[in-house]
Design an enzyme around this catalytic site. Structure first.
Site, PDB file in Angstrom:
ATOM      1  N   MET A   1      67.789  -4.424  24.170  1.00 11.61           N
ATOM      2  CA  MET A   1      68.072  -2.988  24.189  1.00 11.61           C
ATOM      3  C   MET A   1      68.701  -2.581  25.527  1.00 11.61           C
ATOM      4  O   MET A   1      68.729  -1.404  25.872  1.00 11.61           O
ATOM      5  CB  MET A   1      66.793  -2.194  23.921  1.00 11.61           C
ATOM      6  CG  MET A   1      66.237  -2.500  22.526  1.00 11.61           C
ATOM      7  SD  MET A   1      65.201  -1.211  21.858  1.00 11.61           S
ATOM      8  CE  MET A   1      63.885  -1.190  23.050  1.00 11.61           C
TER       9      MET A   1
ATOM     10  N   HIS B   1      67.502  -7.211  32.844  1.00 13.17           N
ATOM     11  CA  HIS B   1      66.843  -7.732  34.044  1.00 13.17           C
ATOM     12  C   HIS B   1      66.835  -9.250  33.948  1.00 13.17           C
ATOM     13  O   HIS B   1      67.366  -9.826  32.978  1.00 13.17           O
ATOM     14  CB  HIS B   1      65.429  -7.157  34.171  1.00 13.17           C
ATOM     15  CG  HIS B   1      64.608  -7.287  32.922  1.00 13.17           C
ATOM     16  ND1 HIS B   1      64.187  -8.496  32.421  1.00 13.17           N
ATOM     17  CD2 HIS B   1      64.150  -6.350  32.038  1.00 13.17           C
ATOM     18  CE1 HIS B   1      63.496  -8.309  31.313  1.00 13.17           C
ATOM     19  NE2 HIS B   1      63.468  -7.015  31.032  1.00 13.17           N
TER      20      HIS B   1
ATOM     21  N   HIS C   1      65.885 -10.971  30.569  1.00  9.58           N
ATOM     22  CA  HIS C   1      66.968 -11.075  29.578  1.00  9.58           C
ATOM     23  C   HIS C   1      67.961 -12.170  29.983  1.00  9.58           C
ATOM     24  O   HIS C   1      68.407 -12.962  29.152  1.00  9.58           O
ATOM     25  CB  HIS C   1      67.758  -9.760  29.498  1.00  9.58           C
ATOM     26  CG  HIS C   1      66.958  -8.566  29.064  1.00  9.58           C
ATOM     27  ND1 HIS C   1      66.766  -7.467  29.875  1.00  9.58           N
ATOM     28  CD2 HIS C   1      66.318  -8.288  27.905  1.00  9.58           C
ATOM     29  CE1 HIS C   1      66.056  -6.565  29.219  1.00  9.58           C
ATOM     30  NE2 HIS C   1      65.755  -7.030  28.026  1.00  9.58           N
TER      31      HIS C   1
ATOM     32  N   GLN D   1      63.018   1.920  15.777  1.00  9.57           N
ATOM     33  CA  GLN D   1      61.788   1.238  16.216  1.00  9.57           C
ATOM     34  C   GLN D   1      60.980   2.070  17.197  1.00  9.57           C
ATOM     35  O   GLN D   1      59.921   1.640  17.652  1.00  9.57           O
ATOM     36  CB  GLN D   1      62.100  -0.143  16.791  1.00  9.57           C
ATOM     37  CG  GLN D   1      62.723  -0.150  18.177  1.00  9.57           C
ATOM     38  CD  GLN D   1      63.098  -1.563  18.586  1.00  9.57           C
ATOM     39  OE1 GLN D   1      63.995  -2.179  18.016  1.00  9.57           O
ATOM     40  NE2 GLN D   1      62.409  -2.105  19.574  1.00  9.57           N
TER      41      GLN D   1
ATOM     42  N   ARG E   1      61.552  -0.916  31.096  1.00  5.25           N
ATOM     43  CA  ARG E   1      60.795   0.314  31.342  1.00  5.25           C
ATOM     44  C   ARG E   1      60.274   0.394  32.778  1.00  5.25           C
ATOM     45  O   ARG E   1      59.910   1.477  33.235  1.00  5.25           O
ATOM     46  CB  ARG E   1      59.630   0.441  30.360  1.00  5.25           C
ATOM     47  CG  ARG E   1      60.063   0.754  28.941  1.00  5.25           C
ATOM     48  CD  ARG E   1      58.866   1.010  28.044  1.00  5.25           C
ATOM     49  NE  ARG E   1      59.242   1.498  26.731  1.00  5.25           N
ATOM     50  CZ  ARG E   1      59.539   0.726  25.690  1.00  5.25           C
ATOM     51  NH1 ARG E   1      59.507  -0.588  25.814  1.00  5.25           N
ATOM     52  NH2 ARG E   1      59.880   1.256  24.526  1.00  5.25           N
TER      53      ARG E   1
HETATM   54  P1  AMP Z   1      64.181  -5.670  25.056  1.00  6.05           P
HETATM   55  O1  AMP Z   1      65.510  -5.349  25.634  1.00  6.05           O
HETATM   56  O2  AMP Z   1      63.024  -5.144  25.841  1.00  6.05           O
HETATM   57  O3  AMP Z   1      64.095  -5.366  23.583  1.00  6.05           O
HETATM   58  O4  AMP Z   1      64.030  -7.248  25.163  1.00  6.05           O
HETATM   59  C1  AMP Z   1      64.962  -8.119  24.588  1.00  6.05           C
HETATM   60  C2  AMP Z   1      64.367  -9.502  24.517  1.00  6.05           C
HETATM   61  O5  AMP Z   1      64.052  -9.952  25.835  1.00  6.05           O
HETATM   62  C3  AMP Z   1      63.051  -9.527  23.731  1.00  6.05           C
HETATM   63  O6  AMP Z   1      63.001 -10.714  22.958  1.00  6.05           O
HETATM   64  C4  AMP Z   1      62.015  -9.539  24.810  1.00  6.05           C
HETATM   65  O7  AMP Z   1      60.793 -10.139  24.427  1.00  6.05           O
HETATM   66  C5  AMP Z   1      62.705 -10.338  25.889  1.00  6.05           C
HETATM   67  N1  AMP Z   1      62.129 -10.030  27.192  1.00  6.05           N
HETATM   68  C6  AMP Z   1      61.975  -8.795  27.732  1.00  6.05           C
HETATM   69  N2  AMP Z   1      61.359  -8.883  28.918  1.00  6.05           N
HETATM   70  C7  AMP Z   1      61.116 -10.205  29.143  1.00  6.05           C
HETATM   71  C8  AMP Z   1      60.491 -10.944  30.187  1.00  6.05           C
HETATM   72  N3  AMP Z   1      59.980 -10.346  31.251  1.00  6.05           N
HETATM   73  N4  AMP Z   1      60.423 -12.278  30.055  1.00  6.05           N
HETATM   74  C9  AMP Z   1      60.927 -12.899  28.957  1.00  6.05           C
HETATM   75  N5  AMP Z   1      61.526 -12.266  27.943  1.00  6.05           N
HETATM   76  C10 AMP Z   1      61.628 -10.942  28.026  1.00  6.05           C
END
Ligand code: AMP
Length: 279
Positions: A30, A34, A37, A61, A187
């Site tokens: 999303m 960082h 990702h 979601q 976040r």
């Molecule tokens: P998001 O953008 O938060 O939806 O995350 C995208 C993908 O990155 C999801 O599969 C998350 O589980 C993964 N992700 C987010 N933060 C981390 C982290 N600190 N370590 C590993 N994977 C992460």
């Protein structure tokens, strides 16, 4: 890096890649990228001929309108970060393209949805399953990478892939943390300096729980976690759960034969954070 914003174009591109025999590693996100990702993308690039990242803040979601509104959106920065990574293609579609009509379909993941994120964020996993299905159809990856940070999301997607026979391999990537242990999250950008400092207590609580689990009951560990967090004014614990790592159902007792996930969700100020460790 190629940047693609329409569903039609991504389908065309990935169709070409597939028919030329290239393997695709896909990392859906999303945005507000960082190192967590970027590490997933690095792994995807290593294990496939090329890696594709998607950035889409998926409205279906979010069960909290304010959270959706305040979710960080910094596409220009993200593009710069991706250009320095080994990402070959970015897919950043619009809401209108992904949802030409209001989503009607509802997913029911049974027991998996009755606990933790499913319980506290009703409808969340229907939105996740819908967008991930749409993205899988568009990108048609050979391997898709998800983070252990969203452990229940991984379990739901695993179910989705199994039950709907998606022809791809899922990879669950370990959690990437800041130097002080805080799990990286988009976040985290919303935390004030003081909240950011207190947020480290979530991982500290998980470590405490992990240590205590060797010689204490589940009830005692839960009590200790709640006590540990009490002095931190910015933190409001939503749940701390001891769960079976696969079914994510709560465990009443520790059993040496179980692989156990210690999962936590808490508000730090207005920002809801989750984390887990597997023991
Ligand atoms: P998001 O953008 O938060 O939806 O995350 C995208 C993908 O990155 C999801 O599969 C998350 O589980 C993964 N992700 C987010 N933060 C981390 C982290 N600190 N370590 C590993 N994977 C992460």
């Amino acid at each position: 890096m190629q940047i693609i914003t329409s569903l039609r174009d991504i389908k065309e591109q990935t169709e070409k890649l597939r028919s030329s025999g290239k393997t695709i590693g896909f990392v859906p996100t999303m945005g507000a990228l960082h190192q967590g990702h970027l590490t997933l993308l690095e792994t995807a690039a290593e294990q496939n001929d090329l890696s594709i990242c998607s950035i889409f803040v998926n409205p279906t979601q979010f069960n909290n309108a304010e959270d959706f509104k305040l979710y960080p959106r910094i596409l220009e920065n993200d593009i710069e970060a991706l250009k320095k990574s080994r990402c070959a293609m970015l897919f950043a579609p619009s809401v209108a393209d992904m949802y030409p009509e209001t989503l009607q379909l509802k997913f029911d993941f049974g027991e998996l949805e009755t606990v933790m994120e499913g319980k506290f964020r009703p409808g969340h996993f229907t939105g996740v399953a819908a967008i991930v299905s749409k993205l899988f159809h568009a990108v048609r990856p050979h391997k898709a990478y998800f983070g252990q940070k969203d452990l229940q999301q991984y379990a739901v997607i695993n179910r989705l892939v199994t039950d709907l026979s998606f022809d791809l391999e899922l990879v669950c990537h370990p959690i990437i943390r800041e130097a002080d242990g805080l799990a990286m999250s988009s976040r985290n950008r919303r935390l004030s300096e003081e909240q950011r400092e207190q947020a480290t207590q979530l991982y500290k609580a998980l470590q405490l729980a992990s240590g205590l689990s060797k010689a204490h009951t589940v009830a005692e560990v839960k009590e200790a976690v709640s006590k540990h967090l009490q002095p931190f004014a910015a933190i409001k614990l939503e749940y701390f759960e001891v769960a079976d790592v696969n079914s994510l159902q709560p465990l009443a007792e520790f059993d040496a034969s179980d692989r156990v996930a210690l999962c936590i969700a808490a508000y730090v100020g207005e920002v809801r954070l989750i984390d887990n460790v597997i023991i």
